[in-house]
Each structure stands twice: as C-alpha cells, then as structure tokens.
Motif scaffolding. Structure first.
Motif, PDB file in Angstrom:
ATOM      1  N   ARG A  97      25.796  39.214  -4.652  1.00 10.52           N
ATOM      2  CA  ARG A  97      25.464  39.546  -3.254  1.00 10.52           C
ATOM      3  C   ARG A  97      23.969  39.435  -2.994  1.00 10.52           C
ATOM      4  O   ARG A  97      23.546  38.950  -1.937  1.00 10.52           O
ATOM      5  N   GLU A 101      22.874  37.054  -0.156  1.00  9.20           N
ATOM      6  CA  GLU A 101      22.469  37.672   1.106  1.00  9.20           C
ATOM      7  C   GLU A 101      20.973  37.914   1.201  1.00  9.20           C
ATOM      8  O   GLU A 101      20.408  37.812   2.278  1.00  9.20           O
ATOM      9  N   PHE A 122      37.646  39.882  -4.959  1.00  6.40           N
ATOM     10  CA  PHE A 122      36.420  40.665  -4.782  1.00  6.40           C
ATOM     11  C   PHE A 122      35.187  39.823  -5.123  1.00  6.40           C
ATOM     12  O   PHE A 122      34.160  39.895  -4.443  1.00  6.40           O
ATOM     13  N   ARG A 125      34.439  37.637  -2.279  1.00  6.14           N
ATOM     14  CA  ARG A 125      33.813  38.375  -1.176  1.00  6.14           C
ATOM     15  C   ARG A 125      32.329  38.630  -1.435  1.00  6.14           C
ATOM     16  O   ARG A 125      31.555  38.838  -0.505  1.00  6.14           O
ATOM     17  N   CYS A 126      31.949  38.660  -2.697  1.00  2.63           N
ATOM     18  CA  CYS A 126      30.543  38.903  -3.029  1.00  2.63           C
ATOM     19  C   CYS A 126      29.731  37.618  -3.090  1.00  2.63           C
ATOM     20  O   CYS A 126      28.545  37.652  -3.433  1.00  2.63           O
ATOM     21  N   ALA A 151      42.869  41.874   4.631  1.00  2.00           N
ATOM     22  CA  ALA A 151      41.713  42.285   5.425  1.00  2.00           C
ATOM     23  C   ALA A 151      40.820  43.160   4.564  1.00  2.00           C
ATOM     24  O   ALA A 151      41.206  43.560   3.468  1.00  2.00           O
ATOM     25  N   TYR A 153      37.760  46.465   4.791  1.00  2.00           N
ATOM     26  CA  TYR A 153      37.147  47.461   5.674  1.00  2.00           C
ATOM     27  C   TYR A 153      35.676  47.173   5.935  1.00  2.00           C
ATOM     28  O   TYR A 153      35.151  47.502   6.982  1.00  2.00           O
ATOM     29  N   GLN A 154      35.021  46.604   4.921  1.00  2.00           N
ATOM     30  CA  GLN A 154      33.562  46.538   4.975  1.00  2.00           C
ATOM     31  C   GLN A 154      33.078  45.093   4.939  1.00  2.00           C
ATOM     32  O   GLN A 154      33.746  44.220   4.417  1.00  2.00           O
ATOM     33  N   PRO A 155      31.905  44.846   5.489  1.00  2.00           N
ATOM     34  CA  PRO A 155      31.331  43.512   5.382  1.00  2.00           C
ATOM     35  C   PRO A 155      30.816  43.281   3.964  1.00  2.00           C
ATOM     36  O   PRO A 155      30.512  44.220   3.257  1.00  2.00           O
ATOM     37  N   ALA A 156      30.743  42.019   3.560  1.00  3.04           N
ATOM     38  CA  ALA A 156      30.135  41.681   2.267  1.00  3.04           C
ATOM     39  C   ALA A 156      29.468  40.323   2.442  1.00  3.04           C
ATOM     40  O   ALA A 156      28.976  40.031   3.532  1.00  3.04           O
ATOM     41  N   ILE A 163      37.011  45.878   8.889  1.00  2.00           N
ATOM     42  CA  ILE A 163      37.934  46.482   9.854  1.00  2.00           C
ATOM     43  C   ILE A 163      37.204  47.472  10.754  1.00  2.00           C
ATOM     44  O   ILE A 163      37.487  47.576  11.950  1.00  2.00           O
ATOM     45  N   LEU A 164      36.252  48.199  10.175  1.00  3.02           N
ATOM     46  CA  LEU A 164      35.493  49.165  10.981  1.00  3.02           C
ATOM     47  C   LEU A 164      34.801  48.477  12.157  1.00  3.02           C
ATOM     48  O   LEU A 164      34.458  49.112  13.142  1.00  3.02           O
ATOM     49  N   TRP A 165      34.583  47.187  12.035  1.00  4.00           N
ATOM     50  CA  TRP A 165      33.951  46.406  13.101  1.00  4.00           C
ATOM     51  C   TRP A 165      34.976  45.650  13.934  1.00  4.00           C
ATOM     52  O   TRP A 165      34.857  45.539  15.139  1.00  4.00           O
ATOM     53  N   ARG A 166      35.993  45.148  13.246  1.00  4.98           N
ATOM     54  CA  ARG A 166      36.988  44.311  13.928  1.00  4.98           C
ATOM     55  C   ARG A 166      37.767  45.054  14.993  1.00  4.98           C
ATOM     56  O   ARG A 166      38.282  44.461  15.937  1.00  4.98           O
ATOM     57  N   ARG A 167      37.913  46.359  14.802  1.00  5.17           N
ATOM     58  CA  ARG A 167      38.700  47.120  15.771  1.00  5.17           C
ATOM     59  C   ARG A 167      38.093  47.052  17.168  1.00  5.17           C
ATOM     60  O   ARG A 167      38.749  47.355  18.146  1.00  5.17           O
TER      61      ARG A 167
END
Ligand code: HEM
Ligand code: SF4
Lengths: 169, 551
Positions: A97, A101, A122, A125-126, A151, A153-156, A163-167
């Motif tokens: 990451r 990033e 995983f 995602r990193c 899906a 929950y968190q960005p990476a 998901i916390l953002w997608r909602r």
C-alpha cells in the motif's frame, strides 16, 4: 523451485521473464530481480546502462526490508517483489500500500513466497497485481478466490469504494 | 441498535459460504489441520483441550432479544445447553461439532451475528461500555464510533495478518468500564474547549505475560480523522511490530521498545500521509445514518420516584438488597440499569443455560426496549428498566437463579476457562472461583467487605485479567502441580494500575485461606467506607504481605 510455481499477472497466466538473480551472479541481458542491497550498490550503474530493474524486498529474520529505501530508484523499477515468508507474516500488505499509494509506484508488485488462496483478494486490494502461486493452482480457482467477497467496507489501494462511502454515492 | 443493511447481510452470508467450503475441504482431507488453522481462526473456531470451541462476536456487547434467543437455540441445538460469556463481551460455545459449524454460522447470520475476527492476528471485535446510552453524563454513545470501527476493521485487507491480535476498546464516559487502558488501542470520547467532540487515543496497553498500561498518544483526534489515525497506528505496528517472537509481537512491546515519544512521531508522520488523501473521512450522511440506530429509545416521561418501587423495597428485603448492589441509576428519570449476575454462589462465572438466556431475552423484550448488554466482567445488563417494573423483573430473575445480589463483590469474580478447557493452562480457574464464592457465600459478609474484584487466570496469558484484579490470582506450574500466585492492587478503570505480586505462591489447599487472610487484613486496616483498593493504595503491600506469610 521455479517449476513448482506459476505467475499470474492481472488475472492472466503469464510467462515469467523476470528472474531472481542472487548477489554473486553477474547480471546478463535478461530482466533480473535483484536484492535491495545490490540495488543500492549497483543501482546507479545499472540505470546508467539503461537497464530496467526489478527488486525483491525480503522479509528478514526480525524486520522486513524498508520500502522507503526504493525511493531513489522508483522511476527505473519495473518490478517490486515482496516476500511473504509464511502466510501469517502480513507486513507485505502495508509495504504494497505504501508503494502504491504513497510512493505512486505504477509498475508490477509481485507477491512471492507463501501466497495462498485466502490471501489473494486482500493482496490485490493492497495493490499487488502479480502473484507467484503454486503450479497446481488453476486460473479458475484464482479468479474465484478474487471474487469471494463481493464488497469491502474500507478503501484501500484498489479502486473499490468502501461500503461506508458507497451507501451515500 | 444497529441493523444490517444489504451490504452487511451479503458480506456475512458470503463469509459463511466461504467457510463452508473450507470446512468441506478440511473434512474431506483436502486441507490439512495446519493449512486449515488460519482459516478456522479467522472464523472464531479454536481447537481446545477436548473439542473445537466457537467464539461468537457481540459487537460492543450489545444484543437484541432476538439475538439472545438465537444464542440460546444454538446452545441447545449445537452445544450442551449452555454458553459462556467472556471478558471480551463475546459468547463461547465449548462443544460444537466442526462439520456443523457452517450451519451454526448460517443461523447466526439470520440474526445479524457472526464469528468473524474473534480470533486470529487481526483487529478483534470492538468492546465498549456496557452502560452506553443508559448512563448519565456520557459525552456521546460510544457504540456509534464502535460500529464505524467495526465496519472499517472488518475484512481489512491490510490488517488481517498482523504480528499479533489487536484489540480496540471505546468509552464515552469519564468512568471507564471498558478497561480501555489495557487494550492495544483504547479510545476515550472527549470534548475539547471549543465544545467539539473528539477522541483521546491510548496505545499499547495489554495484559499477558508482560502487562502494560497504554500510553496516551493523542489528546484530541477530531471526529472525522479517527479512522485515519487508527489506520496510521495500525500501519506503523504492521510495519515495525516484531514477528520474530510471538511473546514480543503485541503493539505494547513495540511502544515500550520504541518509546512513547518516538512512537507518537512515527504515528503522526503516517497519519499526515493518510490524512492528506482524505480517503478515510466517513461521509457525514453515513455517520448520521449510524447515529440514528443508537438514538435513545422512546422513554416515557416519568417521575423520579416510583411509589410501587419504594413499597416493594420496603416489603422485600431481598429485593431491596438486590437493588442496592445490582441496579444502577439511569440517565432518564424513572428508569434504571439492571445488572444480571452470572456469578451465582458456587457457580461457573459467565455461564448461562439456554433456558436462562431465553428468560433474559423475554425480559429484555417486555421491559428493556428489546436491548441487552454483555459486560467484560462476564455479566449481563438490561439497560433500560422502569423503576415501576423492577420488582417484576427481579421476580423473574429469581425464578431462573439470575438474581444473585453480588455485583462488584468478592463472589463476582472473573475467571478464565483454565485447566478445565484450555490447553495452555497451568492450573484450574473456574473451580477456584467456585471455592472462593462458596467460602464467602454469606452475603452479609460480602456486603461488609464491599467492592472487591477478584480476577483469576490459569496461566500467564492473563485471559482472566489477574494483573488488574484488586486481588489477582495466577495459576503457575511447579513440577506438574497447580500453584497460585497472588497480586494486589490492580485496577482496570480510569485509574488503571497493575497489581503487585505478594511473593511465594500458594497451593490448591491454601489459596482460599490466603484470600481470606487478605480480606481480614483489609477489614482490620480500612478506614470507614474505604474500599479494598483504596486501603491498599494507602497502606501498600507490606501489611498484607506480613500477614500472608506470617508463620
Ligand atoms: C481456552 C482457550 C483460550 C486460549 C488458548 C487463549 C489464549 C490466549 C493467549 C495465548 C493470550 C496471550 C496473548 C498475548 O499476550 O499476546 C491470551 C490473552 C487474552 N485472552 Fe485468551 N485464550 C483462551 C480463552 C480466552 C477466553 C475464554 C477469554 C475471555 C474470557 C480470553 C480473553 C483474553 C484476554 C482478555 C487476554 C489478555 C488481554 C490481552 O489481550 O492482552 N481468552 N489468550
Ligand atoms: S489465561 Fe491461560 S489458562 Fe486461562 S484461558 Fe488464557 S491461556 Fe488458558
């Protein structure tokens, strides 16, 4: 070892043109993945000779090698291999990451070592896009594992939104 | 309380199916126990002395009656009719058959529960204050941020293979009931001078063989920056934490070896990087959405006094006593917080049968807005009971042997599973807790002794929190026989402290007498109204030690 492994890059099986070369072996024409120590010793020279480089960050006995040491070489690095000595050593996830990033590395990040079924998604995602897996892993199984969780929950380091953002669009 | 939306449901369901596949591969022999181990640990399945054990997450200790009924059903159908509530606000089942665990997990998923991240070297279930949303003077309900942390940390791609397990606790109240200073990260919700709510972040606390009280790394992290700050701590730990020795792998060792000041610098440098990306700032609309789930229930406007309650107390001394020990003032006039002791005299701390769980679920549904809590001291809580209803609740609890009036007293001990279940144990914990409870069975004597927290661990891993017991008891092994070492003066609240070891360990036959000697010493030394811990802090170890080892 080489025959018992296969390389999957960006979801497709790939012939491995990059090979690990130990510190004692002189570098031939073929693209080589060298140690961090060698990169630091000979890197400037190799860059001057117009070579694209690959490097491996080793996990080490006590402390893994520091990704920040790659900074001076980033523009000339095509491949960064990260060693996962055992599945439970997850330091390489952070290494990847930071590399993607914070250091903005766009080349290949390759997971090598114990790189197992339940880690691929995983790792991906990193920011890891190349996987050195056991030769008997089918591409089908690999891609299935990549989709196990639909899906997150968190960005990476991947484009997936948490998901916390997608909602909320 | 929080309810799953389609994302939450889907992810948990996918995880159950994923694990079903893994169990099938294990049962068929395709996966060796070795390869299966990390996978089962990710799903809360441990291999214990006699059988597999399943640990089910109860996020920040909050349960609905529907969920508790399901836990009762699982105790009955998949286990031997009971479950064990743990110091991590979770529930454990000691006897499920491996092949049936995927079905068990599918049943849990029906009620929005799971066993994800209850074991393994990942961020574990977030724990919090059991009185959240019910106690007066709370700065903010800690379950809101706990839920956000739960989601952020679930299947975190970067932090699922940490050097060691990682535990986060949150309190929203100045009086800490969540032992936050003994966690890898402890969060205190605070208000700054401008009146804004933010977070004090403590890092590097822990128990085990090298206990540490956490260091305060940040005085005030603004609300929208907490996840960035947590991710910074986690990344520093994942990069620098030791992987060469599992006894030195917790973040407490990193903080200790790095030094508080340097650790703060490292975290702040990482935080600056993450913060600049803004990617971990949760949208306000999402925070609002989650907050709405924790809004106070529809309390009635009631007078502060209840005539029915006062009369019941006057008529029934047992009820009055239970009210004094187990009932706590509520933020809302006319309501109260009820603690259900899972420590009957001579019983197994934290165990509840299927029938008891169902009875408690029924009470929660009828009287407590459908809500329940689990405490880290292994008891249960009905958070919102009208004073008018207390007697009815009490009577039901009495029927089910759930009304022991001993909260915070000597018989309300914490004990780890110990040698009866655990393959790491040196000594038995549960039978010792039972013996102590029996020795002090006389409730009048317990009231006279007052608040006294006994915590028992069967080995140095400290699952029973012995380091922070007012009296801590640790099982040690001496040539294959069970011995117990005593420590005094530990505390897990906002004045957290680690206990002092008294000296030579005691045998199985002498340990209960030794506890009695300590209690008598305290009673002889105390000033009026002084609790055991206060007396100990005033007089120190010496007078206790002298009495304990007097010939
Ligand atoms: C019976 C199976 C169990 C085993 C094999 C086990 C194993 C361990 C180990 C090895 C540690 C030390 C970890 C470290 O210091 O890094 C530990 C700590 C701990 N365990 Fe357990 N445990 C078991 C059951 C439990 C239960 C039932 C509870 C809750 C009641 C629990 C709660 C804790 C807590 C609170 C700590 C210490 C706090 C800390 O994390 O520093 N454990 N356990
Ligand atoms: S403290 Fe030791 S004996 Fe007790 S549960 Fe933990 S590991 Fe087992």
């Amino acid at each position: 070892m080489p025959n018992s492994k296969k390389l999957i890059i960006d979801g497709a099986e790939s012939s491995n043109i990059w090979h690990f070369v130990d510190d004692e072996t002189p570098l031939a024409e073929a693209p080589a993945i060298i140690s961090l120590a060698r990169l630091q010793d000979e890197g400037a020279e190799l860059v001057a000779a117009g070579k694209k480089l690959g490097v491996i960050l080793r996990a080490g006995e006590k402390q893994g090698e520091d990704v920040h040491a790659l900074k001076p070489f980033l523009d000339n690095l095509a491949v960064v291999a990260i060693e996962f000595p055992v599945y439970r050593n997850g330091r390489g996830y952070s290494t990847a990451r930071i590399l993607r990033e914070q250091m903005g590395f766009r080349g290949e990040i390759r997971a090598v070592g114990e790189v197992l079924f339940d880690q691929w998604q995983f790792m991906h995602r990193c920011g890891i896009n190349a996987f050195e897996v056991d030769a008997d892993v089918s591409l089908e199984a690999f891609n299935e594992a990549m989709d196990e969780l639909s899906a997150a929950y968190q960005p990476a380091a991947d484009p997936q939104r948490g998901i916390l953002w997608r909602r909320h669009n | 309380m929080y309810r799953y939306d389609e994302f939450d449901h889907q992810l948990v369901a996918e995880r159950v199916e994923q694990f079903r596949g893994q169990v099938e591969r294990r049962v068929s022999g395709e996966l060796s126990e070795d390869a299966f181990k990390p996978l089962r640990l990710m799903n809360g399945v441990y291999l214990q002395l006699h059988a597999y054990m399943l640990r089910v997450a109860i996020p920040y200790g909050t349960l609905s009656s529907r969920q508790l009924r399901k836990l009762a059903h699982i105790a009955r159908e998949y286990d031997r009719g009971y479950g064990h509530f743990t110091t991590r606000q979770n529930i454990q089942y000691n006897w499920p058959a491996l092949a049936r665990i995927p079905d068990l997990l599918a049943e849990l998923a029906e009620v929005e529960m799971h066993a994800i991240q209850t074991s393994g070297n990942c961020i574990r279930n977030v724990t919090s204050d059991q009185y959240a949303g019910a106690i007066a003077d709370e700065i903010e309900d800690p379950r809101i941020i706990s839920e956000i942390i739960r989601q952020w940390s679930t299947f975190h791609p970067e932090f699922s293979y940490l050097p060691r397990k990682f535990k986060i606790a949150v309190t929203g109240h100045a009086h800490d009931r969540a032992a936050i200073k003994l966690h890898d990260i402890g969060i205190v919700i605070v208000r700054n001078e401008a009146g804004e709510i933010g977070y004090e972040v403590h890092v590097g606390g822990g128990q085990g063989r090298t206990p540490f009280i956490a260091k305060k790394l940040a005085e005030f992290v603004p609300k929208d920056k907490l996840l960035a700050y947590l991710e910074a701590v986690m990344r520093v730990y994942n990069m620098l934490g030791r992987r060469d020795n599992s006894y030195k792998a917790r973040i407490k060792i990193l903080v200790h070896e790095t030094g508080e000041e340097e650790m703060r610098k490292l975290v702040e440098a990482e935080f600056a990087q993450i913060d600049a990306s803004k990617m971990l700032e949760v949208p306000q609309a999402e925070i609002d959405r989650i907050t709405r789930y924790f809004e106070p229930p529809a309390f009635e406007t009631l007078p502060a006094e209840s005539a029915a309650f006062n009369k019941a107390q006057a008529d029934d001394a047992g009820f009055a006593q239970w009210c004094r020990t187990n009932v706590v003032a509520h933020r809302q006039l006319g309501y109260s917080i009820v603690n259900i002791s899972l420590k009957p005299i001579g019983g197994v701390p934290g165990d509840a049968t299927d029938v008891q769980m169902e009875a408690i679920a029924e009470l929660a549904e009828a009287y407590s807005f459908d809500e329940l809590r689990v405490t880290h001291e292994q008891n249960l809580v009905l958070p919102h009971i009208r004073l008018d209803d207390l007697k009815a609740v009490y009577d039901r609890l009495v029927t089910h042997e759930l009304a022991t009036p001993n909260l915070g007293l000597i018989s309300d001990a914490i004990a780890c599973p110990g040698l009866d279940y655990c393959n790491l144990a040196n000594a038995r914990s549960i039978p010792l807790a039972q013996e102590i409870s029996n020795r002090f069975a006389d409730l009048d004597r317990q009231y006279d002794i007052g608040e006294l927290k006994i915590k028992i661990s069967g080995c140095i891993n400290a699952c029973g929190h012995h380091h922070v017991g007012h009296i801590g008891i640790l099982g040690v092994d001496k040539k294959g026989t069970e011995f117990y070492q005593i420590s005094l003066g530990g505390s897990a609240d906002e004045h957290a402290s680690l206990g002092d070891i008294t000296g030579r360990a005691f045998t199985e036959d002498t340990i209960v007498d030794a506890i009695e000697t300590l209690v008598e010493t305290y009673v002889g030394l105390r000033h009026a109204d002084e609790r055991f811990i206060e007396t100990y802090r005033r007089v120190g170890l010496t007078p206790f030690k002298e009495r304990l080892y007097a010939e």
